[in-house]
Design an enzyme around this catalytic site. Structure first.
Site, PDB file in Angstrom:
ATOM      1  N   GLY A 173      -3.869  -9.078  -0.420  1.00 27.90           N
ATOM      2  CA  GLY A 173      -4.870  -9.168   0.360  1.00 27.90           C
ATOM      3  C   GLY A 173      -5.912  -8.428  -0.632  1.00 27.90           C
ATOM      4  O   GLY A 173      -6.030  -8.538  -1.646  1.00 27.90           O
ATOM      5  N   GLY A 175      -6.298  -2.417  -4.879  1.00 30.91           N
ATOM      6  CA  GLY A 175      -5.800  -1.433  -5.499  1.00 30.91           C
ATOM      7  C   GLY A 175      -5.747  -0.124  -4.521  1.00 30.91           C
ATOM      8  O   GLY A 175      -5.442   0.878  -4.899  1.00 30.91           O
ATOM      9  N   GLY A 176      -6.341  -0.472  -3.157  1.00 31.99           N
ATOM     10  CA  GLY A 176      -6.281   0.732  -2.172  1.00 31.99           C
ATOM     11  C   GLY A 176      -4.740   1.157  -2.191  1.00 31.99           C
ATOM     12  O   GLY A 176      -4.436   2.401  -1.730  1.00 31.99           O
ATOM     13  N   GLU A 231      -0.542  -6.494  -9.398  1.00 32.40           N
ATOM     14  CA  GLU A 231      -1.298  -7.658  -8.678  1.00 32.40           C
ATOM     15  C   GLU A 231      -2.231  -8.421  -9.803  1.00 32.40           C
ATOM     16  O   GLU A 231      -2.185  -9.712  -9.379  1.00 32.40           O
ATOM     17  CB  GLU A 231      -2.206  -6.788  -7.587  1.00 32.40           C
ATOM     18  CG  GLU A 231      -1.403  -6.281  -6.598  1.00 32.40           C
ATOM     19  CD  GLU A 231      -2.027  -5.529  -5.643  1.00 32.40           C
ATOM     20  OE1 GLU A 231      -1.792  -5.294  -4.546  1.00 32.40           O
ATOM     21  OE2 GLU A 231      -3.410  -5.098  -5.985  1.00 32.40           O
ATOM     22  N   LYS A 248     -13.017  -6.720   5.916  1.00 29.53           N
ATOM     23  CA  LYS A 248     -12.859  -6.665   4.330  1.00 29.53           C
ATOM     24  C   LYS A 248     -14.157  -7.398   3.791  1.00 29.53           C
ATOM     25  O   LYS A 248     -14.356  -7.371   2.588  1.00 29.53           O
ATOM     26  CB  LYS A 248     -11.412  -7.130   3.947  1.00 29.53           C
ATOM     27  CG  LYS A 248     -10.342  -6.598   4.517  1.00 29.53           C
ATOM     28  CD  LYS A 248     -10.369  -5.094   4.024  1.00 29.53           C
ATOM     29  CE  LYS A 248      -8.948  -4.426   4.597  1.00 29.53           C
ATOM     30  NZ  LYS A 248      -7.726  -5.206   4.129  1.00 29.53           N
TER      31      LYS A 248
HETATM   32  C1  5RP Z   1      -3.077  -2.771  -2.862  1.00 31.06           C
HETATM   33  C2  5RP Z   1      -3.925  -3.955  -2.349  1.00 31.06           C
HETATM   34  C3  5RP Z   1      -4.252  -4.440  -1.085  1.00 31.06           C
HETATM   35  O1  5RP Z   1      -4.139  -5.893  -1.105  1.00 31.06           O
HETATM   36  C4  5RP Z   1      -5.396  -3.813  -0.387  1.00 31.06           C
HETATM   37  O2  5RP Z   1      -5.201  -2.422  -0.500  1.00 31.06           O
HETATM   38  C5  5RP Z   1      -5.488  -4.433   0.979  1.00 31.06           C
HETATM   39  O3  5RP Z   1      -4.402  -3.560   1.792  1.00 31.06           O
HETATM   40  P1  5RP Z   1      -4.259  -3.946   3.478  1.00 31.06           P
HETATM   41  O4  5RP Z   1      -3.735  -5.486   3.460  1.00 31.06           O
HETATM   42  O5  5RP Z   1      -3.235  -2.724   3.754  1.00 31.06           O
HETATM   43  O6  5RP Z   1      -5.531  -3.588   4.097  1.00 31.06           O
HETATM   44  O7  5RP Z   1      -4.714  -3.942  -3.339  1.00 31.06           O
HETATM   45  O8  5RP Z   1      -2.759  -2.318  -4.148  1.00 31.06           O
END
Ligand code: 5RP
Length: 218
Positions: A82, A95-96, A103, A121
């Protein structure tokens, strides 16, 4: 709820790219969780997965999907992950969830990187989402001072440790006009492990859903 539907649609669309007999690179996050659940329907057709986080590893194993050490996998056809933000060049902020370093490693190995995301997004310019930077703990203050010199406002992610035992600085108010240059600059700061700009290695394909259809960007 509707964003969950969009995440699920994007995730399920990525199944089409999974080759039977292959090892699949799996990212981290709520969108990827939908992908892992969908991948379970193919678990007898694939060899297994490599994972970018302990959380994804656990979910994969719960589904009975074998998880391999990346070091034992010489070639990886596909990585599905994602993003927190993605622009029209398929460059991303990630990196959220704090899994950015693993990754980035899996993305570097994979021949094809597919980004799955709901349409919230998609951005014209990266940078509204604070940019995560993984930092060796003893370098935290030094790195923060260097980031201030670059014009950003670093904030320590509270009560958070990465799977690698490091801390995250989330950078607010950073001008990301030149994502590849900034990605390199941040990597040059001693003590930085990785930053969440995925610009030099962008996604090859993005599957973006609004909950009704899936749009493919390549
Ligand atoms: C985790 C990430 C995720 O891909 C990103 O934060 C998106 O997360 P989500 O699919 O929960 O919105 O980089 O480190």
């Amino acid at each position: 709820m509707s964003s969950d539907n969009a995440k699920k649609m994007a995730a399920e669309a990525a199944l089409e790219y999974v080759k039977p007999g292959s090892v699949v690179g799996v990212g981290t996050g709520s969108t990827v969780n939908f992908f892992i659940d969908a991948l379970a329907s193919m678990k007898h057709d694939i060899d297994g997965a490599v994972s970018s986080s302990e959380a994804s590893t656990e979910r994969l194993r719960q589904h009975g999907i074998a998880v391999f050490d990346l070091n034992g996998v010489p070639e990886l056809e596909l990585y599905v992950d994602g993003a927190d933000e993605i622009n029209r060049h398929r460059q991303m902020i990630k990196g959220g969830g704090g899994a950015l370093t693993r990754e980035k490693i899996v993305a570097a190995v994979a021949k094809t990187f597919i980004c799955i995301a709901d349409d919230s997004k998609q951005v014209t310019a990266l940078g509204d989402f604070p940019l995560p930077v993984e930092v060796i703990p003893m370098a935290r203050s030094y790195v923060a001072r260097q980031i201030v010199k670059l014009g950003g406002d670093p904030v320590l992610r509270e009560n958070f440790k990465t799977d690698n035992g490091n801390v995250i600085l989330d950078i607010y108010n950073l001008n990301i006009g030149k994502p590849i240059e900034l990605e390199e600059k941040l990597n040059q700061i001693t003590g930085v492990v990785t930053n969440g700009l995925f610009a030099a290695r962008s996604a090859d394909i993005a599957l973006i859903s609004d909950g009704k259809t899936v749009t493919t960007l390549k």
